[in-house]
Design a protein around this motif. Structure first.
Motif, PDB file in Angstrom:
ATOM      1  N   HIS A 206       0.652  -1.206   0.096  1.00  0.00           N
ATOM      2  CA  HIS A 206      -0.019   0.156   0.396  1.00  0.00           C
ATOM      3  C   HIS A 206       1.009   1.043   0.159  1.00  0.00           C
ATOM      4  O   HIS A 206       0.090   2.624   0.146  1.00  0.00           O
ATOM      5  CB  HIS A 206      -1.063   0.247   0.889  1.00  0.00           C
ATOM      6  N   LEU A 207       2.494   1.160   0.184  1.00  0.00           N
ATOM      7  CA  LEU A 207       2.963   2.132   0.261  1.00  0.00           C
ATOM      8  C   LEU A 207       2.737   3.179  -1.324  1.00  0.00           C
ATOM      9  O   LEU A 207       2.911   4.263  -1.093  1.00  0.00           O
ATOM     10  CB  LEU A 207       4.190   1.950  -0.244  1.00  0.00           C
ATOM     11  N   SER A 208       2.828   2.737  -2.171  1.00  0.00           N
ATOM     12  CA  SER A 208       1.933   3.620  -3.561  1.00  0.00           C
ATOM     13  C   SER A 208       1.084   3.738  -3.759  1.00  0.00           C
ATOM     14  O   SER A 208       0.427   4.954  -5.032  1.00  0.00           O
ATOM     15  CB  SER A 208       2.644   2.559  -4.938  1.00  0.00           C
ATOM     16  N   THR A 209       0.322   3.943  -3.210  1.00  0.00           N
ATOM     17  CA  THR A 209      -1.462   3.858  -3.179  1.00  0.00           C
ATOM     18  C   THR A 209      -2.247   5.096  -2.513  1.00  0.00           C
ATOM     19  O   THR A 209      -3.529   4.875  -2.219  1.00  0.00           O
ATOM     20  CB  THR A 209      -2.139   2.758  -3.612  1.00  0.00           C
ATOM     21  N   THR A 210      -1.407   4.642  -1.637  1.00  0.00           N
ATOM     22  CA  THR A 210      -1.827   5.072   0.566  1.00  0.00           C
ATOM     23  C   THR A 210      -1.465   5.918   1.253  1.00  0.00           C
ATOM     24  O   THR A 210      -0.314   5.337   1.441  1.00  0.00           O
ATOM     25  CB  THR A 210      -2.460   4.198   1.137  1.00  0.00           C
ATOM     26  N   LYS A 211      -1.631   6.717   1.836  1.00  0.00           N
ATOM     27  CA  LYS A 211      -0.836   7.435   2.333  1.00  0.00           C
ATOM     28  C   LYS A 211      -0.744   6.931   3.138  1.00  0.00           C
ATOM     29  O   LYS A 211      -1.241   6.136   4.255  1.00  0.00           O
ATOM     30  CB  LYS A 211      -1.906   8.735   2.839  1.00  0.00           C
ATOM     31  N   PHE A 212       0.658   7.333   3.871  1.00  0.00           N
ATOM     32  CA  PHE A 212       1.384   6.502   4.993  1.00  0.00           C
ATOM     33  C   PHE A 212      -0.016   7.122   6.520  1.00  0.00           C
ATOM     34  O   PHE A 212      -0.151   4.950   6.840  1.00  0.00           O
ATOM     35  CB  PHE A 212       2.783   6.895   5.602  1.00  0.00           C
ATOM     36  N   SER A 213      -0.018   7.559   6.569  1.00  0.00           N
ATOM     37  CA  SER A 213      -1.150   7.193   7.848  1.00  0.00           C
ATOM     38  C   SER A 213      -2.185   7.124   7.768  1.00  0.00           C
ATOM     39  O   SER A 213      -3.108   6.727   9.225  1.00  0.00           O
ATOM     40  CB  SER A 213      -1.325   9.269   8.401  1.00  0.00           C
TER      41      SER A 213
END
Length: 400
Positions: A19-26
């Motif tokens: 999910h690093l590329s598609t979602t904000k880390f938070s």
């Protein structure tokens, strides 16, 4: 439990990496606290992630490790990757040893229950093993020379205990059979010895009651001598039956010329056969030699020929054969006598057994001849076969 923790941490780190590329880390929702490292610098970590020195730990070769932290064990997993950037994700879980403590607590709680279950199972197994043995002991205590009736029931399972019980029951049957034979033997010995002793005592009492003439005394002494010879004959035959055993028979073995022994026996009984007009004929006579007991071989030949002459009617024939084939000695004697009923064939080798037709004063003998023959053959590890038909004759075959 450690392997389960390791797999859980790996799954979470892989989920975060996807999910690093598609979602904000938070916005990445993870089960465990995590940190994201890029080019050896921490660029994000959750509020719960209070693990210090993560930049150094990610350089370890092994992705999974455990460390002592806050008085308990913490599991750490580091997932390294090259895309979407050169970095790593660190995920940890505290208090993994709490599970161990829970397991130990459960084991301690269950210990007494497990112990009781073990004792119940052990008791059941012991009873299964010991009960048949106790039955054997109980039955064995009740067995006496007058009581062989009790037997132990067989177990359902095919095991060593069942084999032991079966062997014990078989032994009891053999003991019962042996005692019955011993009782019958004692009865027969008493009967056979009682008759001549009664005659002897009667004659002596009559002779002593008053003076008799010389002829009476002579007649009495002749009768006493005749009955004494009968007693002596019984004793000699009984001694011959008990003289040898399987343990000492080999000491009496010597090279024997069975042809010479047979010819000597035939010569001995030829006058008796001629007196009854019986043709005593040797129809097959080939060389036969063997390491054997000469005394017992002579007993076999003499008793069988004596029986054949004794029970063959005048004018009939007796045929004898002796030969050796493949180291085995074959001796066959066929008579044209009165024969033996089928119901009596299995008993005629028993000691003192005589069929009713032969228990008369005209036929001499005490029923020990065939017992001696059978015992002598068995001591030579041979075999005895008897076939017979009433009023036709009897055939006896000996293989040594």
């Amino acid at each position: 439990m450690i392997e389960t923790t390791k797999n859980g941490l790996y799954s979470q780190s892989f989920y975060i990496k996807e999910h690093l590329s598609t979602t904000k880390f938070s916005d990445i929702h993870a089960k465990f606290p995590f940190a994201i490292v890029k080019n050896s610098q921490t660029i994000y970590k959750t509020k719960e992630f209070d693990f210090k020195g993560i930049e150094k730990i990610i350089h370890k070769k092994k992705p999974f490790s455990t460390v002592e932290r806050k008085g308990s064990q913490t599991a750490l997993y580091v997932l390294k990757f090259k895309k979407p950037f050169d970095g790593a994700i660190a995920v940890f879980k505290d208090d993994i040893d709490e599970g161990f403590e829970n397991v130990i607590t459960i084991i301690i709680a269950l210990e007494s229950i497990l112990f009781l279950l073990f004792m119940l199972l052990a008791n059941k197994m012991v009873n299964k093993i010991l009960k048949p043995i106790q039955n054997i002991s109980t039955v064995a205590k009740d067995i006496s020379i007058h009581n062989f009736q009790n037997k132990i029931p067989l177990t359902e399972s095919e095991d060593e205990i069942r084999n032991l019980i079966d062997t014990f029951n078989t032994m009891v049957d053999r003991l019962k059979d042996g005692v019955e034979k011993l009782d019958r033997f004692n009865s027969d010995v008493s009967h056979e010895l009682k008759t001549p002793l009664t005659v002897i005592n009667g004659k002596i009492e009559l002779a002593l009651k008053k003076d008799r003439d010389r002829a009476y005394y002579k007649e009495s002494l002749n009768m006493i001598q005749s009955e004494s010879h009968k007693i002596q004959k019984i004793v000699e035959e009984l001694l011959q039956l008990s003289k040898y055993s399987k343990e000492n028979i080999m000491q009496s073995f010597v090279p024997c010329d069975l042809n010479a022994i047979l010819l000597g026996t035939v010569d001995q009984y030829l006058p008796k056969a001629l007196a009854k007009n019986i043709d005593l004929e040797i129809i097959r006579f080939e060389k036969a030699t063997k390491n054997a007991s000469p005394e017992l071989i002579n007993a076999i030949f003499s008793n069988l020929i004596d029986n054949a002459v004794k029970y063959t009617s005048p004018g009939k024939n007796i045929h004898i054969s002796l030969w050796q084939e493949r180291k085995m000695i074959h001796f066959i004697i066929q008579d044209e006598g009165i024969g033996i009923a089928q119901k009596n064939l299995s008993k005629i080798t028993d000691r003192f057994y005589r069929v009713d037709e032969s228990r008369n004063k005209e036929t001499e003998g005490f029923g020990l001849g065939l017992s001696i023959v059978k015992n002598s053959i068995e001591l030579h590890k041979g075999e005895l076969y008897i076939t017979s038909k009433l009023d036709i004759g009897t055939t006896v075959e000996v293989i040594l």
